[in-house]
Motif scaffolding. Structure first.
Motif, PDB file in Angstrom:
ATOM      1  N   PHE A   1       0.829  -1.200   0.000  1.00 36.19           N
ATOM      2  CA  PHE A   1       0.000   0.000   0.000  1.00 36.19           C
ATOM      3  C   PHE A   1       0.868   1.257   0.000  1.00 36.19           C
ATOM      4  N   LEU A   2       1.874   1.296   0.850  1.00 34.55           N
ATOM      5  CA  LEU A   2       2.726   2.478   0.959  1.00 34.55           C
ATOM      6  C   LEU A   2       3.475   2.747  -0.342  1.00 34.55           C
ATOM      7  N   VAL A   3       3.977   1.676  -0.962  1.00 31.39           N
ATOM      8  CA  VAL A   3       4.734   1.837  -2.206  1.00 31.39           C
ATOM      9  C   VAL A   3       3.814   2.283  -3.337  1.00 31.39           C
ATOM     10  N   THR A   4       2.674   1.621  -3.473  1.00 34.61           N
ATOM     11  CA  THR A   4       1.765   1.922  -4.575  1.00 34.61           C
ATOM     12  C   THR A   4       1.211   3.336  -4.478  1.00 34.61           C
ATOM     13  N   GLU A   5       0.883   3.772  -3.259  1.00 36.38           N
ATOM     14  CA  GLU A   5       0.320   5.108  -3.073  1.00 36.38           C
ATOM     15  C   GLU A   5       1.375   6.197  -3.003  1.00 36.38           C
ATOM     16  N   GLY A   6       2.659   5.797  -2.954  1.00 38.25           N
ATOM     17  CA  GLY A   6       3.740   6.772  -3.038  1.00 38.25           C
ATOM     18  C   GLY A   6       4.184   7.389  -1.735  1.00 38.25           C
ATOM     19  N   PHE A   7       3.927   6.729  -0.607  1.00 36.29           N
ATOM     20  CA  PHE A   7       4.370   7.252   0.689  1.00 36.29           C
ATOM     21  C   PHE A   7       5.799   6.781   0.953  1.00 36.29           C
TER      22      PHE A   7
ATOM     23  N   THR B   1      10.600  -5.476   6.403  1.00 34.85           N
ATOM     24  CA  THR B   1       9.930  -5.843   5.157  1.00 34.85           C
ATOM     25  C   THR B   1      10.552  -5.080   3.996  1.00 34.85           C
ATOM     26  N   GLN B   2      11.027  -5.791   2.997  1.00 32.79           N
ATOM     27  CA  GLN B   2      11.686  -5.157   1.870  1.00 32.79           C
ATOM     28  C   GLN B   2      10.668  -4.845   0.761  1.00 32.79           C
ATOM     29  N   PRO B   3      10.685  -3.628   0.238  1.00 30.03           N
ATOM     30  CA  PRO B   3       9.802  -3.292  -0.882  1.00 30.03           C
ATOM     31  C   PRO B   3      10.258  -4.019  -2.137  1.00 30.03           C
ATOM     32  N   ASP B   4       9.346  -4.210  -3.082  1.00 34.16           N
ATOM     33  CA  ASP B   4       9.693  -4.933  -4.303  1.00 34.16           C
ATOM     34  C   ASP B   4      10.178  -4.011  -5.412  1.00 34.16           C
ATOM     35  N   ILE B   5      10.326  -2.711  -5.108  1.00 32.91           N
ATOM     36  CA  ILE B   5      10.934  -1.784  -6.064  1.00 32.91           C
ATOM     37  C   ILE B   5      11.864  -0.853  -5.302  1.00 32.91           C
ATOM     38  N   ASP B   6      12.740  -0.192  -6.025  1.00 38.74           N
ATOM     39  CA  ASP B   6      13.643   0.784  -5.431  1.00 38.74           C
ATOM     40  C   ASP B   6      12.829   1.976  -4.939  1.00 38.74           C
TER      41      ASP B   6
ATOM     42  N   ALA C   1       0.341   3.838 -14.879  1.00 38.77           N
ATOM     43  CA  ALA C   1       1.174   3.493 -16.032  1.00 38.77           C
ATOM     44  C   ALA C   1       2.645   3.366 -15.635  1.00 38.77           C
ATOM     45  N   ILE C   2       3.108   4.248 -14.772  1.00 43.29           N
ATOM     46  CA  ILE C   2       4.504   4.177 -14.314  1.00 43.29           C
ATOM     47  C   ILE C   2       4.723   2.907 -13.502  1.00 43.29           C
ATOM     48  N   LEU C   3       3.782   2.592 -12.625  1.00 41.53           N
ATOM     49  CA  LEU C   3       3.898   1.375 -11.825  1.00 41.53           C
ATOM     50  C   LEU C   3       3.942   0.138 -12.719  1.00 41.53           C
ATOM     51  N   THR C   4       3.079   0.098 -13.718  1.00 38.86           N
ATOM     52  CA  THR C   4       3.054  -1.033 -14.640  1.00 38.86           C
ATOM     53  C   THR C   4       4.384  -1.165 -15.364  1.00 38.86           C
ATOM     54  N   SER C   5       4.978  -0.040 -15.741  1.00 39.66           N
ATOM     55  CA  SER C   5       6.268  -0.075 -16.436  1.00 39.66           C
ATOM     56  C   SER C   5       7.378  -0.602 -15.538  1.00 39.66           C
ATOM     57  N   GLN C   6       7.152  -0.526 -14.214  1.00 43.77           N
ATOM     58  CA  GLN C   6       8.131  -1.013 -13.246  1.00 43.77           C
ATOM     59  C   GLN C   6       7.795  -2.419 -12.758  1.00 43.77           C
ATOM     60  N   SER C   7       6.868  -3.075 -13.465  1.00 41.71           N
ATOM     61  CA  SER C   7       6.434  -4.440 -13.128  1.00 41.71           C
ATOM     62  C   SER C   7       5.855  -4.511 -11.722  1.00 41.71           C
ATOM     63  N   HIS C   8       5.121  -3.489 -11.347  1.00 42.46           N
ATOM     64  CA  HIS C   8       4.466  -3.432 -10.041  1.00 42.46           C
ATOM     65  C   HIS C   8       2.968  -3.299 -10.252  1.00 42.46           C
ATOM     66  N   GLU C   9       2.183  -3.842  -9.313  1.00 42.12           N
ATOM     67  CA  GLU C   9       0.732  -3.697  -9.424  1.00 42.12           C
ATOM     68  C   GLU C   9       0.369  -2.224  -9.471  1.00 42.12           C
ATOM     69  N   LYS C  10      -0.594  -1.886 -10.316  1.00 42.28           N
ATOM     70  CA  LYS C  10      -0.988  -0.492 -10.442  1.00 42.28           C
ATOM     71  C   LYS C  10      -1.936  -0.055  -9.339  1.00 42.28           C
ATOM     72  N   ASP C  11      -2.551  -1.017  -8.645  1.00 42.14           N
ATOM     73  CA  ASP C  11      -3.466  -0.709  -7.545  1.00 42.14           C
ATOM     74  C   ASP C  11      -3.008  -1.429  -6.284  1.00 42.14           C
ATOM     75  N   PRO C  12      -3.135  -0.782  -5.122  1.00 46.35           N
ATOM     76  CA  PRO C  12      -2.779  -1.458  -3.866  1.00 46.35           C
ATOM     77  C   PRO C  12      -3.737  -2.601  -3.567  1.00 46.35           C
ATOM     78  N   LYS C  13      -3.257  -3.583  -2.825  1.00 41.70           N
ATOM     79  CA  LYS C  13      -4.063  -4.769  -2.560  1.00 41.70           C
ATOM     80  C   LYS C  13      -5.092  -4.548  -1.451  1.00 41.70           C
ATOM     81  N   LEU C  14      -4.790  -3.670  -0.507  1.00 41.26           N
ATOM     82  CA  LEU C  14      -5.685  -3.495   0.640  1.00 41.26           C
ATOM     83  C   LEU C  14      -7.101  -3.065   0.245  1.00 41.26           C
ATOM     84  N   PRO C  15      -7.281  -2.102  -0.646  1.00 38.78           N
ATOM     85  CA  PRO C  15      -8.656  -1.752  -1.053  1.00 38.78           C
ATOM     86  C   PRO C  15      -9.393  -2.919  -1.688  1.00 38.78           C
ATOM     87  N   SER C  16      -8.674  -3.755  -2.427  1.00 45.15           N
ATOM     88  CA  SER C  16      -9.321  -4.923  -3.038  1.00 45.15           C
ATOM     89  C   SER C  16      -9.798  -5.896  -1.974  1.00 45.15           C
ATOM     90  N   LEU C  17      -8.992  -6.053  -0.926  1.00 43.55           N
ATOM     91  CA  LEU C  17      -9.391  -6.936   0.172  1.00 43.55           C
ATOM     92  C   LEU C  17     -10.600  -6.368   0.914  1.00 43.55           C
TER      93      LEU C  17
END
Length: 245
Positions: A53-59, A72-77, A196-212
């Motif tokens: 959530f923090l990574v996807t939303e940009g915090f 916990t290690q993030p999956d992107i830089d 679009a930027i997240l997708t280009s970085q092979s990351h989910e474009k939406d955080p998982k918590l709202p889906s849950l």
């Protein structure tokens, strides 16, 4: 996720011939809480959800602190988050050309491979020209930059017509497409850029918590039809409340 498993298991029981004989199954608070305790949730899984959530939303600052505290290690830089948020802020503040330049600095293939995103950025640029009262510049921009895209794509043409219609009305409040000048339109475009930027970085474009959360709401609605049980009505506190029977 854990509540979904509980609900599915209970629905199987409720759908049995014996339980169908009664109108609704009543699940007591003690029984429901016992079912919740029976489902084991790994702390590592919860931490990964928070980090996602923090990574996807940009915090970025919160993500870095959480990384240190939880391990916990993030999956992107995390440095890429700062760049992504600069692009998002540029769109949100109406600096569309700056956003386009920053996107190209990040990854020039993003706009090359996503014509819809590029069109929406150009549309947003036109909206900003209209907002600033630069009518002649807006008309010239629409004719030279957007009109050719409308000739190739009917959906784009309709969007162009709606945007240009803003120029016809002296009082924007009376324009049926006045919402294009709302801040929400900037936020919509910024969200599309972020995805679009997240997708280009092979990351989910939406955080998982709202889906849950949506899954939780859906499962409760499904169970409401067949059982009375302690449900969550206030999702900010996640307090179980007894249902009226």
């Amino acid at each position: 996720m854990f509540l979904s498993r509980i609900v599915l298991r209970d629905l199987d029981t409720i759908d049995s011939p014996a339980s169908m004989a009664s109108s609704k199954k009543v699940v007591t608070r003690d029984e429901w809480e016992r079912k919740l305790r029976d489902v084991k949730i790994l702390k590592e899984d919860m931490n990964r959800l928070v980090m996602n959530f923090l990574v996807t939303e940009g915090f970025v600052d919160a993500a870095d602190k959480f990384r240190i505290e939880s391990g916990t290690q993030p999956d992107i830089d995390l440095a890429t988050i700062t760049d992504r948020m600069e692009v998002k802020r540029a769109v949100q503040s109406g600096n569309v050309q700056e956003a386009i330049e920053k996107i190209n600095d990040l990854n020039p293939t993003i706009l090359d491979t996503n014509p819809q995103l590029y069109f929406h950025l150009q549309q947003q640029k036109l909206i900003e020209l209209i907002r600033a009262g630069k009518i002649n510049e807006a008309l010239e921009f629409a004719q030279e930059e957007l009109a050719p895209r409308g000739e190739e794509n009917q959906a784009f043409l309709e969007e162009i017509e709606k945007t240009v219609a803003l120029l016809v009305f002296e009082d924007i409040k009376n324009c049926p497409y006045g919402e294009l000048l709302d801040v929400s339109q900037r936020l919509k475009t910024a969200s599309e850029v972020n995805a679009a930027i997240l997708t280009s970085q092979s990351h989910e474009k939406d955080p998982k918590l709202p889906s849950l959360l949506k899954m939780l709401i859906w499962t409760q609605n499904q169970l409401d039809e067949k059982a009375a049980y302690p449900r969550i009505n206030n999702f900010s506190t996640a307090t179980l409340e007894d249902s009226a029977i």
